[in-house]
Design a protein around this motif. Structure first.
Motif, short mmCIF file in Angstrom:
data_model
loop_
_atom_site.label_atom_id
_atom_site.label_comp_id
_atom_site.label_asym_id
_atom_site.label_seq_id
_atom_site.Cartn_x
_atom_site.Cartn_y
_atom_site.Cartn_z
N GLU A 15 0.84 -1.18 0.00
CA GLU A 15 0.00 0.00 0.00
C GLU A 15 0.89 1.24 0.00
OE1 GLU A 15 -2.53 -0.23 3.37
OE2 GLU A 15 -3.83 -1.78 2.53
N VAL A 16 0.53 2.21 -0.81
CA VAL A 16 1.28 3.45 -0.89
C VAL A 16 0.34 4.61 -0.56
CG1 VAL A 16 2.96 2.57 -2.54
CG2 VAL A 16 0.86 3.62 -3.37
N LYS A 17 0.90 5.69 -0.06
CA LYS A 17 0.11 6.84 0.33
C LYS A 17 0.25 8.01 -0.63
CE LYS A 17 0.43 5.66 5.24
NZ LYS A 17 0.84 6.11 6.60
N GLU A 18 1.14 7.87 -1.61
CA GLU A 18 1.34 8.92 -2.60
C GLU A 18 1.05 8.37 -3.99
OE1 GLU A 18 1.92 11.96 -1.80
OE2 GLU A 18 2.30 11.62 0.33
N ASP A 20 2.71 8.84 -6.72
CA ASP A 20 3.94 8.40 -7.36
C ASP A 20 4.51 7.20 -6.60
OD1 ASP A 20 3.88 10.38 -9.33
OD2 ASP A 20 4.85 11.84 -8.02
N VAL A 21 4.73 6.12 -7.32
CA VAL A 21 5.23 4.88 -6.73
C VAL A 21 6.67 4.66 -7.17
CG1 VAL A 21 4.85 2.42 -6.45
CG2 VAL A 21 2.90 3.94 -6.83
N PHE A 22 7.55 4.47 -6.19
CA PHE A 22 8.96 4.25 -6.47
C PHE A 22 9.33 2.81 -6.15
CE2 PHE A 22 8.37 8.73 -5.57
CZ PHE A 22 9.03 9.34 -6.63
N LEU A 23 10.50 2.41 -6.62
CA LEU A 23 10.93 1.04 -6.43
C LEU A 23 11.04 0.67 -4.95
CD1 LEU A 23 11.88 -1.56 -7.80
CD2 LEU A 23 14.21 -0.65 -7.76
N ALA A 24 11.45 1.64 -4.13
CA ALA A 24 11.56 1.38 -2.70
C ALA A 24 10.21 1.12 -2.06
CB ALA A 24 12.24 2.57 -2.01
N ASP A 25 9.12 1.56 -2.70
CA ASP A 25 7.78 1.36 -2.14
C ASP A 25 7.27 -0.06 -2.39
OD1 ASP A 25 7.64 4.04 -1.31
OD2 ASP A 25 6.94 4.68 -3.29
N VAL A 26 7.69 -0.67 -3.48
CA VAL A 26 7.14 -1.97 -3.86
C VAL A 26 8.07 -3.14 -3.55
CG1 VAL A 26 5.75 -0.92 -5.67
CG2 VAL A 26 8.02 -1.79 -6.22
N GLY A 27 9.32 -2.85 -3.22
CA GLY A 27 10.25 -3.94 -2.96
C GLY A 27 11.47 -3.50 -2.17
N THR A 28 12.21 -4.48 -1.74
CA THR A 28 13.44 -4.24 -1.01
C THR A 28 14.63 -4.50 -1.93
OG1 THR A 28 12.39 -4.96 1.05
CG2 THR A 28 14.80 -4.87 1.02
N VAL A 29 15.51 -3.52 -2.03
CA VAL A 29 16.67 -3.61 -2.90
C VAL A 29 17.93 -3.70 -2.04
CG1 VAL A 29 17.99 -2.51 -4.75
CG2 VAL A 29 15.50 -2.29 -4.68
N ARG A 30 18.80 -4.64 -2.38
CA ARG A 30 20.05 -4.80 -1.65
C ARG A 30 21.21 -4.85 -2.65
NH1 ARG A 30 17.67 -3.14 1.81
NH2 ARG A 30 17.21 -3.96 3.90
N CYS A 31 22.21 -4.03 -2.38
CA CYS A 31 23.39 -3.98 -3.23
C CYS A 31 24.57 -3.54 -2.38
CB CYS A 31 23.17 -3.02 -4.40
SG CYS A 31 24.57 -2.87 -5.51
N SER A 32 25.75 -4.06 -2.70
CA SER A 32 26.94 -3.71 -1.94
C SER A 32 27.35 -2.26 -2.16
CB SER A 32 28.11 -4.63 -2.32
OG SER A 32 28.36 -4.57 -3.71
N ASP A 33 26.96 -1.71 -3.29
CA ASP A 33 27.26 -0.31 -3.61
C ASP A 33 26.12 0.56 -3.07
OD1 ASP A 33 27.76 2.19 -4.72
OD2 ASP A 33 28.50 1.37 -6.60
N HIS A 47 2.55 5.71 -11.65
CA HIS A 47 1.87 6.92 -11.19
C HIS A 47 0.37 6.70 -11.25
CE1 HIS A 47 0.89 11.13 -10.54
NE2 HIS A 47 0.08 11.04 -11.59
N PHE A 48 -0.31 6.96 -10.14
CA PHE A 48 -1.77 6.84 -10.07
C PHE A 48 -2.40 8.19 -10.42
CE2 PHE A 48 -0.55 3.37 -7.19
CZ PHE A 48 -1.34 2.36 -7.69
N GLU A 87 -1.63 -0.78 -4.18
CA GLU A 87 -2.89 -0.05 -3.94
C GLU A 87 -2.58 1.31 -3.35
OE1 GLU A 87 -7.27 -0.72 -1.82
OE2 GLU A 87 -5.64 -2.15 -1.51
N TRP A 88 -3.20 2.32 -3.93
CA TRP A 88 -3.02 3.69 -3.44
C TRP A 88 -4.07 3.99 -2.40
CZ3 TRP A 88 -4.63 8.70 -6.44
CH2 TRP A 88 -4.24 9.82 -5.69
N ILE A 89 -3.61 4.25 -1.17
CA ILE A 89 -4.50 4.53 -0.04
C ILE A 89 -4.47 6.02 0.24
CG2 ILE A 89 -5.01 4.06 2.37
CD1 ILE A 89 -5.41 1.68 0.56
N SER A 90 -5.64 6.63 0.20
CA SER A 90 -5.73 8.05 0.53
C SER A 90 -5.58 8.22 2.03
CB SER A 90 -7.07 8.62 0.07
OG SER A 90 -7.17 9.99 0.40
#
Length: 207
Positions: A15-18, A20-33, A47-48, A87-90
């Motif tokens: 669920e997102v509150k904005e 505009d949806v970014f990658l950090a909102d939908v998943g967890t990213v892990r990288c050594s850099d 974008h909703f 899902e975009w939650i107001s």
């Protein structure tokens, strides 16, 4: 330049509150850099619109495509779900008196509905006649008003409900999830799978 490995883990439902949806909102990213990690998390994936649907299904293949487009020298490893239901939650839709009205309505329906169910069940099985017969057999006389069997049964019924639902007020008796929580989780999983499958069949999944 050597490819850097990036791990992407997505949940089935977010669920997102904005809008505009970014990658950090939908998943967890892990990288050594760390610089690359922050750069990937800032990728805009959806974008909703104000008048459009408030829910969408995004394939992780699209996420990988956007990540590789942003940074070409990476190798993405998917370790989570293959599709994400977003899902975009107001934020303001549950505030104010409407929230208290909904909560009060749910409490009233739950209380009176449960009370009616218990009374209807007791009426079907003839619990009063059973208690009267047991009391007469033990005490050798008919009960007059409230008797010890009815009082003990009422206390036991309340204690059983508390133990079964694992809550006393706002406190949890044990760390185990309650039966209602388990049922809700199963229901949510079934709904998420159905929505994802429906989006795939209708061609509305973002790939």
């Amino acid at each position: 330049m050597e490819n850097k490995t990036v791990y992407l883990k997505c949940e089935r439902n977010v669920e997102v509150k904005e809008p505009d949806v970014f990658l950090a909102d939908v998943g967890t990213v892990r990288c050594s850099d760390t610089v690359l990690d922050a750069r990937l998390k800032a990728i805009k994936v959806h974008h909703f619109g104000k008048e459009g649907a408030k829910r969408c299904v995004i394939s992780t293949l699209k996420l990988v495509e956007l990540m590789e487009k942003e940074c070409q020298n990476i190798s993405v490893q998917i370790v989570g779900e293959t599709d994400v239901l977003v899902e975009w939650i107001s934020v303001g839709r549950h505030k104010g008196w409407q929230q208290w009205l909904r909560a009060a309505l749910v409490c009233l329906v739950s209380f009176f509905g449960t009370a009616f169910t218990i009374m209807a069940y007791h009426n079907d099985v003839g619990i009063n006649e059973v208690f009267t017969l047991l009391y007469t057999m033990v005490m050798n006389r008919e009960p007059q008003g409230l008797n010890i069997l009815e009082a003990a049964y009422s206390i036991g019924l309340a204690a059983g409900i508390i133990l079964f639902f694992n809550h006393v007020g706002g406190r949890r008796l044990t760390k185990d999830p309650t039966p209602i929580e388990v049922s809700i989780r199963k229901y949510e999983e079934d709904v998420d799978k159905a929505l994802i499958a429906q989006a795939g069949r209708e061609g509305k999944e973002e790939e």
